[in-house]
Design an enzyme around this catalytic site. Structure first.
Site, short mmCIF file in Angstrom:
data_model
loop_
_atom_site.label_atom_id
_atom_site.label_comp_id
_atom_site.label_asym_id
_atom_site.label_seq_id
_atom_site.Cartn_x
_atom_site.Cartn_y
_atom_site.Cartn_z
N ASP A 1 56.77 -60.02 -101.65
CA ASP A 1 55.41 -59.62 -100.80
C ASP A 1 54.24 -60.09 -101.79
OD1 ASP A 1 53.57 -58.63 -98.84
OD2 ASP A 1 53.65 -56.81 -100.36
N ASP B 1 50.32 -58.75 -101.18
CA ASP B 1 49.36 -57.72 -101.27
C ASP B 1 50.04 -56.28 -101.40
OD1 ASP B 1 47.85 -59.59 -99.01
OD2 ASP B 1 46.93 -59.35 -100.87
N ASP C 1 55.89 -53.40 -100.73
CA ASP C 1 55.07 -52.30 -101.04
C ASP C 1 55.01 -51.21 -99.92
OD1 ASP C 1 51.82 -52.31 -100.22
OD2 ASP C 1 52.98 -54.11 -99.89
#
Ligand code: XBP
Ligand code: MG
Length: 239
Positions: free
Chosen positions: A13, A15, A184
């Protein structure tokens, strides 16, 4: 003890995972765009943390006006125009070198390359944001390190929908069971898991209190993450 390498691909991922981009990057870029377009919106750190519930910058602006302002200030064309302005500011922030990769990410990428483990990206953000982050942190040729970069509006439904990870798997031509995703957020975790991909989470200030019960493991940083631990984790859960 899993000694042989099951792990064929690490899907990152972007961001909040590869780099802590939201508070000092995307949020600042949104506010610069609102100011440039003379719109009296300002997203402070706390409000932005609430708005991160919705992935996608265009979708986030719509969420803000519909659910917080409870009135349509911008129509779809104006949302697109505002988002292009925001992306321009965000790319400039990245090019200024203000947003580094999280500690340990570059090392994990280099380790994977040394061990012929394929690298891929699966992100909600706009493609130019990914290429600019990679170039500004890993050099001009950085994009070529990733076999697949699945980003933005390439699919109809953004995270937590599994679309972006299913798209990445299709382009990778790999079995989900040989891949591991690094996320995240709970939305990103849901997206990867619903695509059948075992997933670990590295938390950040905005996401640390979210529900990560579907994650193989949750880490506060990349300091304990290497290709051996990733291979071990999917080996222990290999089906
Ligand atoms: C995070 C997102 C993105 C960014 C903003 O993506 O939800 O929408 O917040 O980028 P991921 P855009 O965690 O999947 O990398 O404004 O370009 O959407
Ligand atoms: Mg993320």
């Amino acid at each position: 003890m899993v000694n042989y390498m099951i792990l064929k691909c690490i899907i990152f991922d972007v961001d909040g995972t590869m780099a802590d981009t939201e508070r000092d990057g995307h949020r600042v870029a949104f506010n610069l765009a609102f100011k440039e377009k003379d719109l009296d919106w300002h997203w402070d750190e706390d409000l932005y943390g609430q708005l991160l519930k919705i992935t996608g910058g265009k979708e986030r602006m719509n969420y803000y006006q519909n659910d917080f302002l409870k009135k349509e200030v911008l129509n779809n064309e104006e949302i697109k125009d505002m988002h292009q302005c925001k992306t321009k500011h965000y790319v400039e922030l990245l090019e200024s070198g203000k947003i580094p990769l999280r500690k340990g990410v570059k090392q994990l990428i280099n380790e994977a390359i040394d061990q012929n483990i394929t690298l891929a990206i699966s992100t909600t953000t706009t493609p130019i944001n990914v290429s600019t982050l990679l170039k500004s942190t890993l050099g001009e040729k950085a994009e070529s390190l990733f076999k697949v970069i699945a980003a933005g509006d390439v699919i109809p439904n953004k995270k937590p929908a599994p679309d972006i990870y299913n798209y990445a798997l299709e382009k990778l031509c790999l079995e989900a069971s040989t891949c591991i995703a690094i996320e995240d957020s709970s939305a990103g975790l849901a997206s990867a898991v619903d695509a059948g991909i075992k997933t670990i989470v590295t938390t950040n200030e905005y996401t640390k209190n979210q529900d990560f019960s579907k994650a193989l493991k949750v880490y506060p940083s990349f300091s304990e993450i290497n290709t051996h631990t990733l291979n071990q984790l999917i080996g222990e859960n290999y089906v």
